[in-house]
Design a protein around this motif. Structure first.
Motif, PDB file in Angstrom:
ATOM      1  N   LEU A   1       0.834  -1.210   0.000  1.00 14.76           N
ATOM      2  CA  LEU A   1       0.000   0.000   0.000  1.00 14.76           C
ATOM      3  C   LEU A   1       0.867   1.259   0.000  1.00 14.76           C
ATOM      4  O   LEU A   1       0.542   2.252  -0.669  1.00 14.76           O
ATOM      5  CB  LEU A   1      -0.911  -0.014   1.232  1.00 14.76           C
ATOM      6  CG  LEU A   1      -2.179   0.845   1.177  1.00 14.76           C
ATOM      7  CD1 LEU A   1      -3.090   0.401   0.042  1.00 14.76           C
ATOM      8  CD2 LEU A   1      -2.909   0.778   2.510  1.00 14.76           C
ATOM      9  N   ALA A   2       1.983   1.221   0.728  1.00 17.19           N
ATOM     10  CA  ALA A   2       2.871   2.384   0.826  1.00 17.19           C
ATOM     11  C   ALA A   2       3.594   2.686  -0.472  1.00 17.19           C
ATOM     12  O   ALA A   2       4.198   3.748  -0.613  1.00 17.19           O
ATOM     13  CB  ALA A   2       3.890   2.171   1.943  1.00 17.19           C
ATOM     14  N   ARG A   3       3.520   1.775  -1.418  1.00 13.27           N
ATOM     15  CA  ARG A   3       4.125   2.035  -2.724  1.00 13.27           C
ATOM     16  C   ARG A   3       3.145   2.656  -3.701  1.00 13.27           C
ATOM     17  O   ARG A   3       3.517   3.039  -4.797  1.00 13.27           O
ATOM     18  CB  ARG A   3       4.680   0.728  -3.311  1.00 13.27           C
ATOM     19  CG  ARG A   3       5.909   0.223  -2.566  1.00 13.27           C
ATOM     20  CD  ARG A   3       6.399  -1.076  -3.137  1.00 13.27           C
ATOM     21  NE  ARG A   3       7.655  -1.497  -2.503  1.00 13.27           N
ATOM     22  CZ  ARG A   3       8.278  -2.632  -2.787  1.00 13.27           C
ATOM     23  NH1 ARG A   3       7.758  -3.457  -3.685  1.00 13.27           N
ATOM     24  NH2 ARG A   3       9.405  -2.952  -2.180  1.00 13.27           N
ATOM     25  N   VAL A   4       1.870   2.705  -3.296  1.00 11.82           N
ATOM     26  CA  VAL A   4       0.875   3.321  -4.172  1.00 11.82           C
ATOM     27  C   VAL A   4       0.327   4.625  -3.633  1.00 11.82           C
ATOM     28  O   VAL A   4      -0.064   5.491  -4.402  1.00 11.82           O
ATOM     29  CB  VAL A   4      -0.335   2.378  -4.411  1.00 11.82           C
ATOM     30  CG1 VAL A   4      -0.562   2.095  -5.821  1.00 11.82           C
ATOM     31  CG2 VAL A   4      -0.380   1.218  -3.560  1.00 11.82           C
ATOM     32  N   ILE A   5       0.327   4.773  -2.299  1.00  6.63           N
ATOM     33  CA  ILE A   5      -0.292   5.963  -1.717  1.00  6.63           C
ATOM     34  C   ILE A   5       0.558   6.487  -0.562  1.00  6.63           C
ATOM     35  O   ILE A   5       1.099   5.713   0.230  1.00  6.63           O
ATOM     36  CB  ILE A   5      -1.732   5.656  -1.249  1.00  6.63           C
ATOM     37  CG1 ILE A   5      -2.504   6.940  -0.991  1.00  6.63           C
ATOM     38  CG2 ILE A   5      -1.773   4.722  -0.054  1.00  6.63           C
ATOM     39  CD1 ILE A   5      -3.997   6.751  -0.975  1.00  6.63           C
ATOM     40  N   ALA A   6       0.695   7.797  -0.506  1.00  3.24           N
ATOM     41  CA  ALA A   6       1.447   8.452   0.579  1.00  3.24           C
ATOM     42  C   ALA A   6       0.559   9.514   1.202  1.00  3.24           C
ATOM     43  O   ALA A   6      -0.223  10.171   0.502  1.00  3.24           O
ATOM     44  CB  ALA A   6       2.726   9.089   0.041  1.00  3.24           C
ATOM     45  N   ILE A   7       0.686   9.697   2.494  1.00  2.00           N
ATOM     46  CA  ILE A   7      -0.143  10.682   3.185  1.00  2.00           C
ATOM     47  C   ILE A   7       0.712  11.566   4.083  1.00  2.00           C
ATOM     48  O   ILE A   7       1.659  11.104   4.720  1.00  2.00           O
ATOM     49  CB  ILE A   7      -1.263  10.001   4.024  1.00  2.00           C
ATOM     50  CG1 ILE A   7      -2.176  11.055   4.664  1.00  2.00           C
ATOM     51  CG2 ILE A   7      -0.680   9.063   5.069  1.00  2.00           C
ATOM     52  CD1 ILE A   7      -3.448  10.494   5.265  1.00  2.00           C
ATOM     53  N   LEU A   8       0.359  12.839   4.095  1.00  2.00           N
ATOM     54  CA  LEU A   8       0.911  13.791   5.058  1.00  2.00           C
ATOM     55  C   LEU A   8      -0.212  14.219   5.974  1.00  2.00           C
ATOM     56  O   LEU A   8      -1.186  14.834   5.537  1.00  2.00           O
ATOM     57  CB  LEU A   8       1.494  15.014   4.350  1.00  2.00           C
ATOM     58  CG  LEU A   8       1.986  16.132   5.275  1.00  2.00           C
ATOM     59  CD1 LEU A   8       3.131  15.640   6.162  1.00  2.00           C
ATOM     60  CD2 LEU A   8       2.422  17.350   4.474  1.00  2.00           C
ATOM     61  N   ARG A   9      -0.094  13.856   7.242  1.00  2.66           N
ATOM     62  CA  ARG A   9      -1.109  14.210   8.228  1.00  2.66           C
ATOM     63  C   ARG A   9      -0.866  15.619   8.763  1.00  2.66           C
ATOM     64  O   ARG A   9       0.212  16.187   8.611  1.00  2.66           O
ATOM     65  CB  ARG A   9      -1.077  13.209   9.384  1.00  2.66           C
ATOM     66  CG  ARG A   9      -1.293  11.790   8.955  1.00  2.66           C
ATOM     67  CD  ARG A   9      -1.031  10.805  10.077  1.00  2.66           C
ATOM     68  NE  ARG A   9      -1.885  11.034  11.234  1.00  2.66           N
ATOM     69  CZ  ARG A   9      -1.889  10.270  12.324  1.00  2.66           C
ATOM     70  NH1 ARG A   9      -1.070   9.235  12.396  1.00  2.66           N
ATOM     71  NH2 ARG A   9      -2.681  10.528  13.324  1.00  2.66           N
ATOM     72  N   GLN A  10      -1.879  16.144   9.433  1.00  2.00           N
ATOM     73  CA  GLN A  10      -1.727  17.446  10.079  1.00  2.00           C
ATOM     74  C   GLN A  10      -0.744  17.395  11.233  1.00  2.00           C
ATOM     75  O   GLN A  10      -0.013  18.352  11.491  1.00  2.00           O
ATOM     76  CB  GLN A  10      -3.084  17.919  10.638  1.00  2.00           C
ATOM     77  CG  GLN A  10      -4.097  18.351   9.634  1.00  2.00           C
ATOM     78  CD  GLN A  10      -5.319  18.891  10.337  1.00  2.00           C
ATOM     79  OE1 GLN A  10      -5.232  19.838  11.131  1.00  2.00           O
ATOM     80  NE2 GLN A  10      -6.468  18.294  10.075  1.00  2.00           N
ATOM     81  N   ASP A  11      -0.759  16.282  11.965  1.00  2.00           N
ATOM     82  CA  ASP A  11      -0.074  16.208  13.252  1.00  2.00           C
ATOM     83  C   ASP A  11       1.180  15.339  13.204  1.00  2.00           C
ATOM     84  O   ASP A  11       1.492  14.644  14.161  1.00  2.00           O
ATOM     85  CB  ASP A  11      -1.031  15.669  14.319  1.00  2.00           C
ATOM     86  CG  ASP A  11      -1.636  14.324  13.916  1.00  2.00           C
ATOM     87  OD1 ASP A  11      -1.420  13.888  12.775  1.00  2.00           O
ATOM     88  OD2 ASP A  11      -2.334  13.727  14.756  1.00  2.00           O
ATOM     89  N   THR A  12       1.898  15.370  12.085  1.00  2.00           N
ATOM     90  CA  THR A  12       3.095  14.524  11.957  1.00  2.00           C
ATOM     91  C   THR A  12       4.178  14.964  12.946  1.00  2.00           C
ATOM     92  O   THR A  12       4.586  16.122  12.956  1.00  2.00           O
ATOM     93  CB  THR A  12       3.655  14.602  10.525  1.00  2.00           C
ATOM     94  OG1 THR A  12       2.640  14.179   9.615  1.00  2.00           O
ATOM     95  CG2 THR A  12       4.869  13.707  10.375  1.00  2.00           C
ATOM     96  N   ALA A  13       4.641  14.032  13.778  1.00  2.00           N
ATOM     97  CA  ALA A  13       5.705  14.317  14.740  1.00  2.00           C
ATOM     98  C   ALA A  13       7.052  13.964  14.116  1.00  2.00           C
ATOM     99  O   ALA A  13       7.193  12.928  13.464  1.00  2.00           O
ATOM    100  CB  ALA A  13       5.486  13.511  16.017  1.00  2.00           C
ATOM    101  N   VAL A  14       8.025  14.828  14.307  1.00  2.00           N
ATOM    102  CA  VAL A  14       9.340  14.628  13.700  1.00  2.00           C
ATOM    103  C   VAL A  14      10.417  14.809  14.766  1.00  2.00           C
ATOM    104  O   VAL A  14      10.374  15.769  15.546  1.00  2.00           O
ATOM    105  CB  VAL A  14       9.584  15.640  12.560  1.00  2.00           C
ATOM    106  CG1 VAL A  14      10.957  15.418  11.948  1.00  2.00           C
ATOM    107  CG2 VAL A  14       8.504  15.523  11.502  1.00  2.00           C
ATOM    108  N   ALA A  15      11.387  13.896  14.801  1.00  3.68           N
ATOM    109  CA  ALA A  15      12.502  14.022  15.736  1.00  3.68           C
ATOM    110  C   ALA A  15      13.322  15.269  15.395  1.00  3.68           C
ATOM    111  O   ALA A  15      13.702  15.477  14.240  1.00  3.68           O
ATOM    112  CB  ALA A  15      13.388  12.780  15.671  1.00  3.68           C
ATOM    113  N   SER A  16      13.591  16.100  16.391  1.00  2.68           N
ATOM    114  CA  SER A  16      14.222  17.392  16.145  1.00  2.68           C
ATOM    115  C   SER A  16      15.665  17.269  15.668  1.00  2.68           C
ATOM    116  O   SER A  16      16.185  18.163  15.004  1.00  2.68           O
ATOM    117  CB  SER A  16      14.171  18.244  17.411  1.00  2.68           C
ATOM    118  OG  SER A  16      14.876  17.617  18.461  1.00  2.68           O
TER     119      SER A  16
END
Length: 252
Positions: free
Chosen positions: A73-88
């Protein structure tokens, strides 16, 4: 094609979505608009299987989202959420590189590095590529997240309010980039927008939601009318045509 058929979703006793039917052909920019709580983000999360499907069916190019292996599924569709947490302590280049994880499980090839470099350049991040995420402004961080999503190399991009934190210049540049991606690469971009004039300027189609249902669906000129806008948002708005496109003067 993304096919959504009779999809309903509840959180405990609250109805979030009810009887959603939507077909999104491959190629183009589709904007989801509507007031807060309309169900736009929930719909995207169900399509990307971030939440389990409770009722109805969703398929992407014939793949059922509820049973297809996650890596496929990850090879066909990608999503960017509102609340994506990222290591600083990540650098921008490392963050964008995460988009390639479904392809090599973290073992980056020369081809992967070329994709990462292209994504960094497309979203005007070249000068920031070796900066740590914690040193970026909110808008710069948002652009890096969009670049990561794009680097995943999928035919479908789901973007939940990607214009958050972007100034006028970069909001316009991002929408122009997404329009170019759809036109030149045949990708499908499904984007949640609160700026309905950006939807008018760049989307092929607008899907308006309210109360967990789709209440209008069509080209911008058909959706951005005073009557439809009042039905969706609950107040009267003036609409003018500029350069052949409807623009909503909702501030007046």
């Amino acid at each position: 094609m993304i096919r959504i058929e009779n999809v309903s979703f509840r959180h405990r006793t609250a109805r979030i979505l009810e009887g959603i039917d939507l077909a999104i052909p491959k190629g183009g920019v589709i904007a989801l608009i509507g007031p807060n709580g309309a169900g736009k983000s929930s719909l995207l999360s169900l399509v990307a299987r971030l939440q389990p499907l409770q009722q109805g069916t969703i398929t992407i190019d014939g793949l059922p989202v509820n049973t297809t292996p996650g890596r496929d599924l990850a090879r066909v569709i990608a999503i960017l959420r509102q609340d994506t947490a990222v290591a600083s302590r990540l650098k921008v280049r490392e963050l964008v590189g995460f988009g390639r994880f479904p392809h090599g499980r973290g073992r980056l090839t020369e081809a992967d590095h070329a994709v990462i470099d292209a994504a960094i350049a497309r979203f005007d991040l070249t000068d920031l590529a070796d900066r740590f995420i914690e040193t970026l402004s909110g808008g710069q961080r948002q652009r890096a997240l969009v670049a990561m999503t794009f680097a995943q190399g999928t035919d479908y991009l789901l973007l939940d309010e990607p214009l958050n934190n972007l100034d006028m210049y970069y909001a316009r540049e991002l929408m122009r980039s997404l329009r170019t991606i759809a036109d030149e690469s045949g990708k499908t971009v499904v984007i949640v927008l609160h700026d309905i004039n950006q939807a008018s300027a760049h989307a092929d189609r607008i899907v308006a939601m309210k109360g967990g249902r789709i209440v209008a669906d069509g080209p911008p000129a058909a959706i951005l009318t005073p009557e439809t806008l009042e039905a969706v948002f609950g107040f009267s708005m003036r609409v003018e045509t500029i350069a052949g496109k409807p623009f909503v003067l909702h501030q007046l």
